[in-house]
Scaffold this motif. Structure first.
Motif, PDB file in Angstrom:
ATOM      1  N   ASP A  70       0.854  -1.186   0.000  1.00 49.80           N
ATOM      2  CA  ASP A  70       0.000   0.000   0.000  1.00 49.80           C
ATOM      3  C   ASP A  70       0.895   1.243   0.000  1.00 49.80           C
ATOM      4  O   ASP A  70       1.386   1.669   1.042  1.00 49.80           O
ATOM      5  CB  ASP A  70      -0.907  -0.024   1.230  1.00 49.80           C
ATOM      6  CG  ASP A  70      -1.858   1.161   1.294  1.00 49.80           C
ATOM      7  OD1 ASP A  70      -1.748   2.075   0.455  1.00 49.80           O
ATOM      8  OD2 ASP A  70      -2.714   1.156   2.199  1.00 49.80           O
ATOM      9  N   THR A  72       0.219   4.276  -0.284  1.00 51.14           N
ATOM     10  CA  THR A  72      -0.314   5.450   0.420  1.00 51.14           C
ATOM     11  C   THR A  72       0.137   5.493   1.875  1.00 51.14           C
ATOM     12  O   THR A  72      -0.063   6.503   2.541  1.00 51.14           O
ATOM     13  CB  THR A  72      -1.853   5.487   0.358  1.00 51.14           C
ATOM     14  OG1 THR A  72      -2.381   4.384   1.106  1.00 51.14           O
ATOM     15  CG2 THR A  72      -2.360   5.435  -1.078  1.00 51.14           C
ATOM     16  N   THR A  73       0.756   4.409   2.370  1.00 48.26           N
ATOM     17  CA  THR A  73       1.171   4.350   3.776  1.00 48.26           C
ATOM     18  C   THR A  73       2.643   4.736   3.981  1.00 48.26           C
ATOM     19  O   THR A  73       3.160   4.542   5.085  1.00 48.26           O
ATOM     20  CB  THR A  73       0.929   2.941   4.363  1.00 48.26           C
ATOM     21  OG1 THR A  73       1.783   1.995   3.683  1.00 48.26           O
ATOM     22  CG2 THR A  73      -0.529   2.522   4.231  1.00 48.26           C
ATOM     23  N   LYS A  93       5.219  10.862  -1.751  1.00 44.11           N
ATOM     24  CA  LYS A  93       3.942  10.448  -2.341  1.00 44.11           C
ATOM     25  C   LYS A  93       3.631  11.198  -3.642  1.00 44.11           C
ATOM     26  O   LYS A  93       2.755  10.787  -4.397  1.00 44.11           O
ATOM     27  CB  LYS A  93       2.809  10.654  -1.338  1.00 44.11           C
ATOM     28  CG  LYS A  93       2.919   9.714  -0.148  1.00 44.11           C
ATOM     29  CD  LYS A  93       1.845   9.992   0.889  1.00 44.11           C
ATOM     30  CE  LYS A  93       2.036   9.088   2.098  1.00 44.11           C
ATOM     31  NZ  LYS A  93       1.036   9.355   3.154  1.00 44.11           N
ATOM     32  N   VAL A 100       1.639   8.299  -5.706  1.00 47.85           N
ATOM     33  CA  VAL A 100       0.655   7.399  -5.100  1.00 47.85           C
ATOM     34  C   VAL A 100      -0.789   7.739  -5.444  1.00 47.85           C
ATOM     35  O   VAL A 100      -1.656   6.875  -5.317  1.00 47.85           O
ATOM     36  CB  VAL A 100       0.831   7.279  -3.566  1.00 47.85           C
ATOM     37  CG1 VAL A 100       2.204   6.758  -3.225  1.00 47.85           C
ATOM     38  CG2 VAL A 100       0.559   8.585  -2.874  1.00 47.85           C
ATOM     39  N   GLU A 101      -1.058   8.948  -5.886  1.00 44.19           N
ATOM     40  CA  GLU A 101      -2.439   9.268  -6.279  1.00 44.19           C
ATOM     41  C   GLU A 101      -2.871   8.395  -7.456  1.00 44.19           C
ATOM     42  O   GLU A 101      -3.994   7.900  -7.489  1.00 44.19           O
ATOM     43  CB  GLU A 101      -2.565  10.749  -6.647  1.00 44.19           C
ATOM     44  CG  GLU A 101      -3.991  11.181  -6.861  1.00 44.19           C
ATOM     45  CD  GLU A 101      -4.125  12.681  -7.060  1.00 44.19           C
ATOM     46  OE1 GLU A 101      -4.818  13.067  -8.022  1.00 44.19           O
ATOM     47  OE2 GLU A 101      -3.550  13.442  -6.260  1.00 44.19           O
ATOM     48  N   LYS A 104      -1.516   3.534  -6.364  1.00 44.69           N
ATOM     49  CA  LYS A 104      -1.741   3.283  -4.938  1.00 44.69           C
ATOM     50  C   LYS A 104      -1.052   2.018  -4.423  1.00 44.69           C
ATOM     51  O   LYS A 104      -0.840   1.885  -3.226  1.00 44.69           O
ATOM     52  CB  LYS A 104      -3.238   3.231  -4.650  1.00 44.69           C
ATOM     53  CG  LYS A 104      -3.922   4.569  -4.904  1.00 44.69           C
ATOM     54  CD  LYS A 104      -5.321   4.597  -4.389  1.00 44.69           C
ATOM     55  CE  LYS A 104      -6.054   5.866  -4.708  1.00 44.69           C
ATOM     56  NZ  LYS A 104      -5.351   7.090  -4.707  1.00 44.69           N
TER      57      LYS A 104
END
Length: 188
Positions: A70, A72-73, A93, A100-101, A104
Motif C-alpha cells: 500500500d 499510500t502508507t 507520495k 501514489v495518487e 496506490k
C-alpha cells in the motif's frame, strides 16, 4: 497423438504440483517493511505497509510468492512532526517520486526460486512500481513461520529520477542515491 500425450503429462504434473502446494497467507499486522533512502548528507528511514501477500510452499520448500504494498502508507520515521516529516512524506507520495495518487499499490511476484540450503533461497521476481515492471533478484531466508529479506531497488528504473546524480549534474550535496533499501519481515 504424441502432442495429446505431452499435454496429458503436463496437466498431470501441474495438478500434482498444485495439489501438494500450500499457500501461506501473510499476516500483514505481524509483518513489516522498513525503507532507507540515502543522500550525500545523510539518510532517511521509514515504514510502508503490506496490503496483502502470500508465500507458496511444496512441503517445506519455497516455490512462489506474491505481495502487494500500500504505497499510500509511506511514513518517515526518522523525522518528527514540525521537523520536515510532513514535507518529506508528501514529497515521497508526489508524482516526482512514487505518484501514489495514480499508483496506490506496488507489487512483487516471484518468478524463479533456487534453494541455497538451510532455508535460504535466491529469488528473481518482477517488481512493479508506478506501473513499471522490472526484474529484481534477492535472497530470502525462511525460518518456521517467518521470512526475512533485504531488497535494493534502483528507483530510476521506475521513472523516479528526482535528485539523481545519474540524470542531473551540479546537484552537489542535494544528490540522492539511486538505490533505496527495503528490509522486509514476513509472518504467517
Amino acid at each position: 497423438m504424441k502432442n495429446l500425450k505431452t499435454i496429458a503429462v503436463a496437466l498431470v504434473a501441474f495438478v500434482s504440483f498444485t495439489a501438494n502446494a500450500q499457500t501461506k497467507k501473510i499476516n500483514v499486522s505481524k509483518s513489516g517493511i522498513v525503507w532507507t533512502g540515502k543522500k550525500v548528507t545523510g539518510s532517511h528511514t521509514g515504514t510502508i505497509n503490506l496490503q496483502d501477500g502470500a508465500l507458496v510452499f511444496k512441503g517445506k520448500v519455497l516455490k512462489g510468492g506474491t505481495f502487494n504494498v500500500d504505497m499510500t502508507t509511506i511514513n518517515t520515521t526518522d523525522l518528527k512532526a514540525g521537523q520536515g516529516k510532513e514535507n518529506l512524506d508528501g514529497h515521497l507520495k508526489a508524482e516526482d517520486f512514487f505518484g501514489v495518487e495514480k499508483h496506490k499499490t506496488a507489487n512483487l511476484v516471484f518468478k524463479n526460486i533456487s534453494g541455497k540450503g538451510k532455508g535460504l533461497y535466491t529469488v528473481t521476481a518482477d517488481l512493479t512500481i508506478k506501473g513499471i515492471t522490472n526484474p529484481i533478484t534477492f535472497d530470502i531466508t525462511v525460518k518456521g513461520n517467518t521470512a526475512t529479506t533485504t531488497l535494493k531497488v534502483d528507483r530510476t528504473k521506475y521513472d523516479i529520477k528526482y535528485g539523481s546524480g545519474s540524470f542531473f549534474s551540479d546537484l552537489g550535496d542535494k544528490t540522492i542515491n539511486d538505490e533505496f533499501e527495503l528490509k522486509v519481515n514476513l509472518a504467517w
